[in-house]
Design a protein around this motif. Structure first.
Motif, mmCIF file in Angstrom:
data_model
loop_
_atom_site.group_PDB
_atom_site.id
_atom_site.type_symbol
_atom_site.label_atom_id
_atom_site.label_comp_id
_atom_site.label_asym_id
_atom_site.label_seq_id
_atom_site.Cartn_x
_atom_site.Cartn_y
_atom_site.Cartn_z
ATOM 1 N N GLY A 1 -8.888 11.907 4.700
ATOM 2 C CA GLY A 1 -8.205 13.160 4.407
ATOM 3 C C GLY A 1 -6.966 12.980 3.553
ATOM 4 N N ILE A 2 -6.845 11.842 2.878
ATOM 5 C CA ILE A 2 -5.701 11.588 1.992
ATOM 6 C C ILE A 2 -6.042 12.134 0.613
ATOM 7 N N THR A 3 -5.293 13.122 0.169
ATOM 8 C CA THR A 3 -5.593 13.802 -1.092
ATOM 9 C C THR A 3 -4.625 13.463 -2.207
ATOM 10 N N ARG A 4 -3.533 12.771 -1.889
ATOM 11 C CA ARG A 4 -2.557 12.391 -2.922
ATOM 12 C C ARG A 4 -2.150 10.944 -2.717
ATOM 13 N N SER A 5 -2.174 10.182 -3.791
ATOM 14 C CA SER A 5 -1.682 8.808 -3.771
ATOM 15 C C SER A 5 -1.450 8.377 -5.207
ATOM 16 N N HIS A 6 -0.873 7.215 -5.373
ATOM 17 C CA HIS A 6 -0.653 6.674 -6.715
ATOM 18 C C HIS A 6 -0.800 5.169 -6.661
ATOM 19 N N TRP A 7 -1.631 4.615 -7.567
ATOM 20 C CA TRP A 7 -1.798 3.172 -7.699
ATOM 21 C C TRP A 7 -1.324 2.750 -9.082
ATOM 22 N N ASN A 8 -0.543 1.685 -9.146
ATOM 23 C CA ASN A 8 -0.113 1.131 -10.420
ATOM 24 C C ASN A 8 -1.222 0.284 -11.039
ATOM 25 N N ARG A 9 -1.086 -0.001 -12.320
ATOM 26 C CA ARG A 9 -2.021 -0.867 -13.021
ATOM 27 C C ARG A 9 -1.252 -1.908 -13.827
ATOM 28 N N SER A 10 -1.902 -3.039 -14.051
ATOM 29 C CA SER A 10 -1.312 -4.106 -14.858
ATOM 30 C C SER A 10 -1.397 -3.738 -16.335
ATOM 31 N N PRO A 11 -0.720 -4.494 -17.207
ATOM 32 C CA PRO A 11 -0.788 -4.178 -18.631
ATOM 33 C C PRO A 11 -2.209 -4.152 -19.189
ATOM 34 N N GLU A 12 -3.118 -4.974 -18.634
ATOM 35 C CA GLU A 12 -4.493 -4.959 -19.130
ATOM 36 C C GLU A 12 -5.364 -3.938 -18.418
ATOM 37 N N GLY A 13 -4.739 -3.129 -17.536
ATOM 38 C CA GLY A 13 -5.438 -2.001 -16.930
ATOM 39 C C GLY A 13 -6.086 -2.264 -15.598
ATOM 40 N N ILE A 14 -5.785 -3.389 -14.950
ATOM 41 C CA ILE A 14 -6.354 -3.712 -13.642
ATOM 42 C C ILE A 14 -5.487 -3.091 -12.553
ATOM 43 N N GLY A 15 -6.115 -2.504 -11.555
ATOM 44 C CA GLY A 15 -5.358 -1.915 -10.462
ATOM 45 C C GLY A 15 -4.483 -2.935 -9.764
ATOM 46 N N MET A 16 -3.247 -2.529 -9.448
ATOM 47 C CA MET A 16 -2.271 -3.441 -8.846
ATOM 48 C C MET A 16 -2.410 -3.404 -7.333
ATOM 49 N N GLY A 17 -3.150 -4.375 -6.792
ATOM 50 C CA GLY A 17 -3.341 -4.445 -5.350
ATOM 51 C C GLY A 17 -2.188 -5.067 -4.607
ATOM 52 N N GLY A 18 -1.143 -5.477 -5.334
ATOM 53 C CA GLY A 18 -0.053 -6.209 -4.696
ATOM 54 C C GLY A 18 1.216 -5.435 -4.451
ATOM 55 N N GLY A 19 1.318 -4.194 -4.934
ATOM 56 C CA GLY A 19 2.561 -3.476 -4.694
ATOM 57 C C GLY A 19 2.667 -2.192 -5.485
ATOM 58 N N GLY A 20 3.599 -1.342 -5.045
ATOM 59 C CA GLY A 20 3.938 -0.141 -5.787
ATOM 60 C C GLY A 20 3.085 1.072 -5.504
ATOM 61 N N THR A 21 2.157 0.974 -4.545
ATOM 62 C CA THR A 21 1.347 2.135 -4.201
ATOM 63 C C THR A 21 2.224 3.188 -3.528
ATOM 64 N N ARG A 22 1.886 4.446 -3.746
ATOM 65 C CA ARG A 22 2.680 5.534 -3.183
ATOM 66 C C ARG A 22 1.801 6.421 -2.306
ATOM 67 N N TYR A 23 2.313 6.683 -1.109
ATOM 68 C CA TYR A 23 1.615 7.539 -0.147
ATOM 69 C C TYR A 23 2.621 8.451 0.552
ATOM 70 N N ARG A 24 2.127 9.595 1.024
ATOM 71 C CA ARG A 24 2.939 10.436 1.920
ATOM 72 C C ARG A 24 3.008 9.778 3.296
ATOM 73 N N THR A 25 4.064 10.084 4.014
ATOM 74 C CA THR A 25 4.290 9.470 5.320
ATOM 75 C C THR A 25 3.123 9.725 6.260
ATOM 76 N N ARG A 26 2.631 10.941 6.319
ATOM 77 C CA ARG A 26 1.522 11.264 7.217
ATOM 78 C C ARG A 26 0.262 10.474 6.842
#
Length: 358
Positions: free
Chosen positions: A223-248
């Protein structure tokens, strides 16, 4: 002004009316005094830069409060707590058949790299489990500014994946513990490149951008409808940090772990993977346990040192999971790179939330 206990009761009722994280039962009876003390400590700046605190007990919201301009819609940058989400995604990919298991060899997913670069045979055998436990033989240590794999060196390169896969073999100075002499047979070193490569493996295995697979495997089912994932300069998803989520939504991730990877009748992550994820697999320099990108913190609970499993990120961002108390607690904070950040967020749990349960 209303009595603190009446204000707290009204707050709980308003929260449970608007936040169905799980099937809502009557909220647990809490002592309002520690929670009032928490709010006073934040208001006086004794506890700095905390933006939200949420407590779930047995699937029911017991307490939720926002501070310093944040609200329920704020997307919190949880920094390295993202690594724990990446670990959940690895488990999900094993469960849905995209990955064969934690013994899968990392370099096998990057044949174009191995075709052009010689890889030491010791590194060629690197497994997903080596990365999940941060015990690979890459010379990579974010706590050592001189380390070849220090994350700050990766960030200034154009191709993060090549940077990580080309790291040299780690050497062990006389004062360093070798894997065979380390707890659990693994020499742990905190390495964000490990987590980044896990995300890259997930993209290769699922043939989806990391953010899209996260939405498919975890976020939408939860039921998570909003989030944000960063990407590296070559466009790979950043699994190591910087993801954004709501507290709930962070709380939902904690609830998934508490429930052994099962959500509303569907097994999103295999139960045996969850069990391994929050089981000691390595030991960190400060004596904490480390599972699969989850921390086993040694915290004072009920008068004794207790292992509390947690997602943990720079700034004091935490999702604590305590199965024995059927409890999930979320603390978000913007105290990035501050020495007080982690101690004060842990204090929110041990000094205010847990005492309110008594």
């Amino acid at each position: 002004m209303p009595h603190p206990a009446r204000r707290f009761a009204a707050l709980v009722l308003s929260i449970t009316a608007c936040l169905p994280i799980a099937a809502q039962a009557a909220p647990p009876r809490l002592d309002p005094a520690p929670l009032a003390a928490l709010e006073a400590a934040v208001a006086s700046d004794e506890i700095k830069q905390v933006t939200s605190v949420l407590l779930l007990v047995d699937g029911t919201v017991a307490y939720e409060h926002y501070f310093n301009g944040a609200d329920a819609q704020t997307l919190n940058d949880v920094r390295s707590a993202s690594k724990s989400v990446t670990s959940l995604l690895v488990g999900a990919a094993i469960g849905d058949g995209h990955l064969p298991g934690v013994q899968a060899r990392v370099y096998d997913y990057f044949p174009e790299f191995t075709a052009q670069h010689p890889v030491d045979p010791r590194l060629r055998g690197t497994t997903l489990e080596d990365l999940l436990t941060m015990s690979s033989l890459w010379e990579c240590d974010d706590q050592n500014q001189f380390s070849a794999g220090n994350e700050e060196r990766m960030y200034v390169t154009e191709r993060w994946l090549d940077f990580a896969l080309a790291l040299p073999v780690k050497g062990f100075a006389p004062w360093m513990s070798r894997p065979e002499d380390s707890p659990h047979g693994r020499a742990h070193a905190y390495c964000t490149a490990d987590s980044f490569v896990l995300g890259a493996v997930l993209e290769r295995a699922t043939r989806l951008p990391l953010a899209d697979y996260a939405a498919q495997a975890l976020e939408r089912p939860l039921g998570i409808t909003r989030s944000h994932w960063n990407r590296s300069p070559e466009g790979i998803g950043m699994g190591g940090g910087g993801t954004r989520y709501r507290t709930r939504d962070l709380a939902r991730l904690g609830e998934l772990v508490l429930a052994g990877g099962r959500w509303q009748g569907k097994q999103l992550v295999p139960a045996d993977y969850i069990a391994a994820m929050i089981r000691p697999q390595a030991q960190t320099d400060d004596g904490s346990d480390y599972g699969y990108q989850w921390w086993g913190l040694k915290l004072p609970v009920d008068g004794k040192e207790t292992t509390v499993w947690a997602m943990s990120g720079n700034g004091g961002n935490y999702v604590f999971v305590m199965p024995e108390k059927k409890l999930v607690a979320v603390v978000t904070s913007k105290a990035y790179n501050r020495s007080y950040a982690h101690p004060q967020s842990r204090r929110v749990l041990t000094g205010f939330l847990l005492p309110a349960l008594r």
